[in-house]
Design a protein around this motif. Structure first.
Motif, PDB file in Angstrom:
ATOM      1  N   LEU A  48       0.834  -1.191   0.000  1.00  0.00           N
ATOM      2  CA  LEU A  48       0.000   0.000   0.000  1.00  0.00           C
ATOM      3  C   LEU A  48       0.870   1.242   0.000  1.00  0.00           C
ATOM      4  N   SER A  66      -2.518   4.622  11.574  1.00  0.00           N
ATOM      5  CA  SER A  66      -3.510   4.469  10.505  1.00  0.00           C
ATOM      6  C   SER A  66      -2.914   4.983   9.203  1.00  0.00           C
ATOM      7  N   ALA A 121      -9.606   4.735   1.654  1.00  0.00           N
ATOM      8  CA  ALA A 121      -9.673   3.525   2.476  1.00  0.00           C
ATOM      9  C   ALA A 121      -8.662   3.681   3.605  1.00  0.00           C
ATOM     10  N   TRP A 122      -9.086   3.379   4.832  1.00  0.00           N
ATOM     11  CA  TRP A 122      -8.219   3.483   6.003  1.00  0.00           C
ATOM     12  C   TRP A 122      -7.808   2.093   6.452  1.00  0.00           C
ATOM     13  N   TYR A 123      -6.519   1.925   6.720  1.00  0.00           N
ATOM     14  CA  TYR A 123      -5.970   0.658   7.189  1.00  0.00           C
ATOM     15  C   TYR A 123      -5.270   0.900   8.522  1.00  0.00           C
ATOM     16  N   ARG A 124      -5.499   0.009   9.464  1.00  0.00           N
ATOM     17  CA  ARG A 124      -4.790   0.063  10.740  1.00  0.00           C
ATOM     18  C   ARG A 124      -3.540  -0.782  10.573  1.00  0.00           C
ATOM     19  N   CYS A 125      -2.371  -0.223  10.839  1.00  0.00           N
ATOM     20  CA  CYS A 125      -1.098  -0.919  10.654  1.00  0.00           C
ATOM     21  C   CYS A 125      -0.468  -1.225  12.008  1.00  0.00           C
ATOM     22  N   LEU A 185      -2.581  -8.652   5.036  1.00  0.00           N
ATOM     23  CA  LEU A 185      -3.877  -8.018   5.229  1.00  0.00           C
ATOM     24  C   LEU A 185      -4.816  -8.935   5.999  1.00  0.00           C
ATOM     25  N   VAL A 243      -8.818  -8.953   8.096  1.00  0.00           N
ATOM     26  CA  VAL A 243     -10.090  -8.282   8.289  1.00  0.00           C
ATOM     27  C   VAL A 243     -10.557  -8.620   9.695  1.00  0.00           C
ATOM     28  N   LEU A 292      -9.984  -3.086   8.317  1.00  0.00           N
ATOM     29  CA  LEU A 292      -8.899  -3.691   7.562  1.00  0.00           C
ATOM     30  C   LEU A 292      -7.601  -3.389   8.301  1.00  0.00           C
ATOM     31  N   GLU A 293      -6.834  -4.427   8.592  1.00  0.00           N
ATOM     32  CA  GLU A 293      -5.579  -4.254   9.319  1.00  0.00           C
ATOM     33  C   GLU A 293      -4.439  -4.873   8.532  1.00  0.00           C
ATOM     34  N   VAL A 294      -3.259  -4.284   8.692  1.00  0.00           N
ATOM     35  CA  VAL A 294      -2.065  -4.776   8.025  1.00  0.00           C
ATOM     36  C   VAL A 294      -1.010  -5.073   9.078  1.00  0.00           C
TER      37      VAL A 294
END
Length: 159
Positions: free
Chosen positions: A9, A32, A53-57, A83, A85, A98-100
């Motif tokens: 990403l 984030s 789109a927001w992803y929590r890392c 990734l 969910v 969504l988390e990475v």
């Protein structure tokens, strides 16, 4: 967990990374990441932003500490990781996040420059056991040149 998709990403950090320590003392860093696609509208010849789109890392251990010291809100970064969910409940409503689980992260150099400083390995005994060399001075490329044929380094790229 196997079967999780590996993603890369590119986006902007939404807030300064937060470092916490779990009960065992292991550091974990969270932040984030906002990823907004841009497309060229051929009718107006203007760039338009799509839905963000927001992803929590999440990054663990020393890697997480390095991220917390280096990355700041607003920075454009490239992230590679697994990734996942996650579904949770908030105010009586079920939500999905969504988390990475981050494997690698760094600033993108398209619109910025960076100065890289190598850190010393604080766990040099474990490092030397894994690598078969003396801690911080370990150089895998020198080891490859000095390794016998058929060693684990034969699979490393030559560049």
């Amino acid at each position: 967990m196997s079967g999780e998709p590996i993603v890369t990403l590119i986006g902007h950090v939404g807030a300064d990374p937060e470092i916490r320590y779990v009960a065992s003392g292991t550091p974990v860093c969270n932040f984030s990441l906002a990823v907004t696609p841009r497309t060229l509208n051929r009718q107006t010849n203007q760039w338009e932003n799509g839905a963000t789109a927001w992803y929590r890392c999440t990054i663990w251990r020393e890697h997480g500490e390095h991220v917390a010291e280096t990355i700041q809100k607003g920075m454009r970064v490239i992230v590679t990781g697994r990734l996942t969910v996650r579904t949770y409940e908030h105010d009586g409503a079920e939500r999905t996040a969504l988390e990475v689980a981050v494997d690698e992260i760094g600033p993108t150099l398209r619109y910025a420059t960076a100065h890289v400083t190598k850190t010393t390995n604080t766990n040099s005994q474990a490092h030397s056991q894994v690598q078969g060399q003396a801690g911080d001075d370990y150089d895998p490329w020198a080891a490859q040149a000095n390794s016998p044929a058929g060693s684990a380094f034969d699979s490393l790229p030559p560049f």
